[in-house]
Structure formats: C-alpha cells, structure tokens
Design a protein around this motif. Structure first.
Motif, short mmCIF file in Angstrom:
data_model
loop_
_atom_site.label_atom_id
_atom_site.label_comp_id
_atom_site.label_asym_id
_atom_site.label_seq_id
_atom_site.Cartn_x
_atom_site.Cartn_y
_atom_site.Cartn_z
N GLU A 269 16.53 47.68 65.23
CA GLU A 269 16.86 47.07 64.04
C GLU A 269 16.89 45.54 63.95
O GLU A 269 16.07 45.10 62.91
CB GLU A 269 17.93 47.75 63.43
N ARG A 273 13.82 43.09 62.10
CA ARG A 273 14.38 42.14 60.88
C ARG A 273 14.35 40.79 61.25
O ARG A 273 13.66 40.01 60.30
CB ARG A 273 15.97 42.35 60.44
N ARG A 283 13.04 40.01 51.47
CA ARG A 283 14.72 40.22 52.04
C ARG A 283 15.08 41.72 51.52
O ARG A 283 14.71 41.69 50.19
CB ARG A 283 15.69 39.16 51.39
N LYS A 284 15.88 42.28 52.17
CA LYS A 284 16.40 43.48 51.68
C LYS A 284 17.53 43.28 51.06
O LYS A 284 18.16 44.20 50.57
CB LYS A 284 16.34 44.53 52.92
N ASP A 289 21.09 41.83 56.63
CA ASP A 289 20.66 40.44 56.09
C ASP A 289 21.93 39.55 56.01
O ASP A 289 21.86 38.21 56.45
CB ASP A 289 20.09 40.62 54.87
#
Length: 515
Positions: A269, A273, A283-284, A289
């Motif tokens: 993960e 990212r 961006r999430k 983040d």
C-alpha cells in the motif's frame, strides 16, 4: 607381579579420580544449595512492604498458579489475598489490581508513575516503533497526537459516517445472502471483516478483503488472532529476563513471522501510494496521505519512517478489528443464551427504528437497552482482560504498600467485572443493571473500564464504541437469530482463548432469518 602392580596403580588412579570428582562436586552442590536458600530468603525479605500475596516457591515463584487462563487464576487468588496483590512470577515482582478502587490508584491518582508499559519479549524490535509499547515520552505523545487528531477525533469520525454506513450495509447484505441459502453465519468472522474493511477504507481508501472471500478473510483474521495470542501468552522470557535471548518457547520468532505477513501488505500500500505521488495521481486525502505528508515534512519527534508506519498500521488493524468483532460475537452469544434479553433489545429496535429503515449513528442514543447490552458484554467479556501491563517507573506507596520500581502491574478488568462488591449476581448476563445507572465507558467510571484509563487509554475507543453499536444493532434489526439445533441441545461453548484479547474459543455460528 606386573599385573598386580598395574591393578594397584589402576585402583589408586580410580580412587584419586573419584576423590577429585567428589571434592569438586561437593562445593558446587553446596554453592547451589546456599544460592537457592539465599535467593529464597532474599525474595522473602523483599516481600516485606509489598502487598499481600501467595508465598513464592524457590526460583519459579508463583508461576505454577497462573495456568493457561491467567485472568481467572489472578481473580481466584485475589479472593484470598485481596484486590491489591503481589506475586513473584519467576524473577519478576508483579502486582495485580482487581477492584475499581485499586485500579483508580494506578490509572488515575498515580498514572504518571505507571504510564509506561511493560514490553513483552515476543514483540521484539517492533516495540521500538509501536504506539502500544513505546514508553511515555515525546515520541509516543507525537504519534498518539496524530492518531487522536487525524483518525479518532470526533469531527473526523463524523465526516466518515458514510463509510461506516456503507460497511454495515455490506454486512447486512452478506448475512441476507447467507440466510437465503440457509447457511449458518460465523458472527465473529463477518464482524471482523466489516471492522477490518472500515479501517482499511479509512487508512488506504480501499478494502483489504471482502465478506465473500472466505480464504483471504479467514487468513487475515487468523493472522491477527495469532498475533494477539503470541503477544499475550505467558512467556518464560518475560519471567526470566536472563533467558530471553534463547526465546525458549519461540514466541518472538513466531510473532516476527506474523508481523512480516502483515508488513508485506502494508508495504504494498505504501509503495503503491508513493508511486502514485511520483506519477502525479490525485490525492485520496486519507490517513496514509496524511502520514506521508508528515514524513516528508521531516517531523523529528514522530519519526515516521517505514518501520514506524508498519507498526502503526499493525496496531490499528490488529487492535481495531479484533476487539470490536470479539465484542459483537460475545454480545450475540449472550443474547442467544438469554431469550428475554434478546426479546427486549429487538422490541426496542422495532419500536425506535423498524426493520425497513437502516440505523444511523444518531439513533444509538435513543436505544438505551442496546447500550446496556453492550455495557454488560464489556463487563463479562472485556476485550483485554488484563489490559496491557504497566511498568512502575519509581518506588511508590499505594494504599500503604510499597510498589518497587520495575514492578509489573496487571489491572484485571475481568475480575473487576465480577466483583461482588460492585455488581449483584455478577456471573449473570443482566443488561437491566445498566438501565437508569450512568456508567461512563470512556475511563471516567472505574466500575467499567474495557478500554483502560489514564493517559494510556485506548485511542481507538471512540471508533470502537460507534462500530460495535452499529454492527450489533443492524444485525438484530434486520434478522431474527437462533442457534443450530445441535448447539441448542448441547448448549453454547463459552470457552475462552487467552491472549492480549479474550477470544471465543469456539466461533459462534448462528442461523439468521430476514425480518
């Protein structure tokens, strides 16, 4: 003549060898005996000023009294020696608190002295980066602040209500499919996967598994369960620190292997990212983040390196998924064993919500009997029966007794839930005891502290309370439940598996029927 001379010499040599061996062995045996006697009297002397407790045996102390269910063994001993009790477990002075009044002394009045935790040897190097095990200090406070303000703060939880509704609806749909096929529902598993995916959506913006994937979901649940068992099981290395390097029971090696399995998932993960950031992807704005932003800013206090991120995610996924699902499973079990209580909570849900409407978090405050069911479940089946053990940082007097620096402290919340001075008929599942009685689960009322208390109280408590109520209420509001015929005849197996958390040894499988 030569033969006779040879025999004489041989005989003399043998006698000399025996004499030499005896002359060496006797002092060694004497030294060993004196050492054991001296150690016994030294530890006996050291007990002066300590709280009362069982008389320790030489070397092993009171280890033989623990058994494989330490929370129950310590509760039985507390009935003999009192709610503030000391034991010597191997080479370690240990103190057990088994009543609300004594727990308050450790977790509130003298919280600063006991704010650091004892680190189990099995956790290995991961303890150096884990919020669960880091000592009270700048780094622990920095990581705890990140969790408190960006993950579990009330305003963040309110913003993410839609995620919890979505995950609970997926749970209801999955149970509905099983019900239509006439299949039994593994209550603990479906609750675990729901909690797991809620956490993964919050952190990674995606599910790590799904309710219909039996293989991957069961594997993930087994890894988390094994981690809790390995970290919480009695370990020779913890009782005899001089032997820790040998890892005689293999718990450190096993836990390292289990951690590695989770870390591979987390690395995928994180790496994905980071690649997305380099490629300029959108961006999430999830927790990952935020953590990567903080790492780039170079916060020297939190030091969000790869090992810290792995440990942080391990803490969140293991503790968050395991404890919530276990509570839902125990609550459902107790309700199935108590038809009168099941009828009351279902009647309340029907009157306040109705089966045609989905439950919202704002509805929980209008369901006092449901809240009482959860509190009663926490009382009888606390997620962490001994909490995480504390560590005395200084010599201190508690209730007239001396607690030496370095002592290990267990707060036996399992025993506190069965304290006859606090609860009438403590072994009985009786949610009515909480109707009209204000008991704060958030550490303010020491009669019931399933999440601990003081500055080391569980940071995920606000999310856990919401999830447990939502999952249980939705399952009871949409379905009627019954036990399989064989279980109904023989009774539900209530055996426990002891670890950091108290799991049901035999999973609860029940039959759901849509309302």
């Amino acid at each position: 003549m030569n033969q006779v001379l040879t025999l004489v010499i041989s005989s003399n040599t043998t006698q000399f060898s025996l004499s030499l061996a005896m002359s060496v062995m006797f002092p060694c045996l004497a030294w060993l005996l004196v050492s054991l006697v001296g150690f016994y009297f030294f530890t006996h002397y050291r007990r002066r000023g300590l709280p009362p407790g069982p008389r320790p045996l030489p070397v092993i102390g009171s280890l033989h009294l623990l058994g494989d269910q330490p929370h129950r063994s310590l509760a039985r001993l507390a009935k003999i020696h009192g709610p503030l009790m000391s034991l010597r477990l191997g080479a370690v002075t240990t103190v057990a608190a088994s009543s609300p009044a004594v727990a308050r002394e450790f977790l509130q009045r003298h919280d600063a002295v006991f704010s650091s935790r004892f680190v189990p040897d099995a956790t290995g190097d991961s303890a150096n980066t884990s919020v669960s095990w880091l000592p009270n200090g700048p780094r622990w406070r920095a990581l705890r602040k990140i969790m408190g303000t960006e993950l579990f703060a009330l305003h963040r939880l309110d913003v993410l209500q839609h995620l919890r509704r979505e995950k609970v609806q997926e749970l209801v749909d999955h149970v509905g499919r099983l019900a239509c096929r006439g299949e039994e529902v593994d209550v603990g598993r479906v609750a675990f996967i729901t909690s797991l995916n809620l956490m993964s959506q919050t952190i990674f913006s995606r599910d790590l598994t799904n309710l219909d994937d039996d293989g991957r979901s069961k594997e993930f649940q087994q890894v988390v369960t094994d981690i809790m068992e390995a970290a919480g099981s009695p370990n020779i290395s913890d009782f005899f620190p001089a032997l820790a390097a040998a890892d005689l029971q293999g718990w450190r090696r096993r836990l390292a292997w289990l951690f590695a399995r989770l870390h591979r998932i987390f690395d995928e993960e994180i790496d994905g990212r980071l690649r997305g950031r380099e490629a300029g992807e959108h961006r999430k704005n999830d927790f990952l983040d935020l953590l990567l932003d903080a790492a780039e800013d170079g916060d020297s206090t939190a030091r969000l390196d790869r090992d810290t991120l792995r440990s942080l995610f391990t803490d969140l996924f293991a503790a968050g998924s395991d404890t919530s699902s276990s509570t839902v499973e125990w609550a459902t079990t107790e309700l199935l064993r108590s038809p009168a209580s099941m009828a009351k909570v279902c009647d309340e849900l029907a009157a306040v919500i109705g089966s045609k409407r989905s439950i919202g978090e704002s509805d929980i405050g209008r369901l006092p009997y449901l809240q009482a069911v959860i509190k009663e479940t926490f009382r009888l089946h606390p997620p962490a029966p001994l909490l995480l053990p504390r560590h005395a940082q200084d010599d201190i007097k508690i209730m007239g007794y001396t607690i030496p620096k370095g002592s290990r402290v267990f707060v036996n919340v399992w025993a506190m839930g069965r304290d006859k001075e606090t609860w009438s008929e403590p072994e009985k599942f009786m949610p009515e005891r909480f109707i009209g009685r204000t008991v704060d689960l958030r550490g303010g009322d020491f009669d019931l502290i399933p999440f601990g208390g003081g500055r080391r109280i569980c940071p995920g408590m606000p999310l856990a309370i919401r999830m447990v109520h939502m999952v249980l209420a939705s399952m009871l509001n949409k379905f009627t439940w019954k036990l399989p015929a064989e279980v109904e005849r023989n009774g539900v197996d209530m055996a426990e598996n002891f670890g950091l958390t108290l799991m049901k040894a035999v999973p609860l499988c029940a039959i759901a029927t849509p309302i």
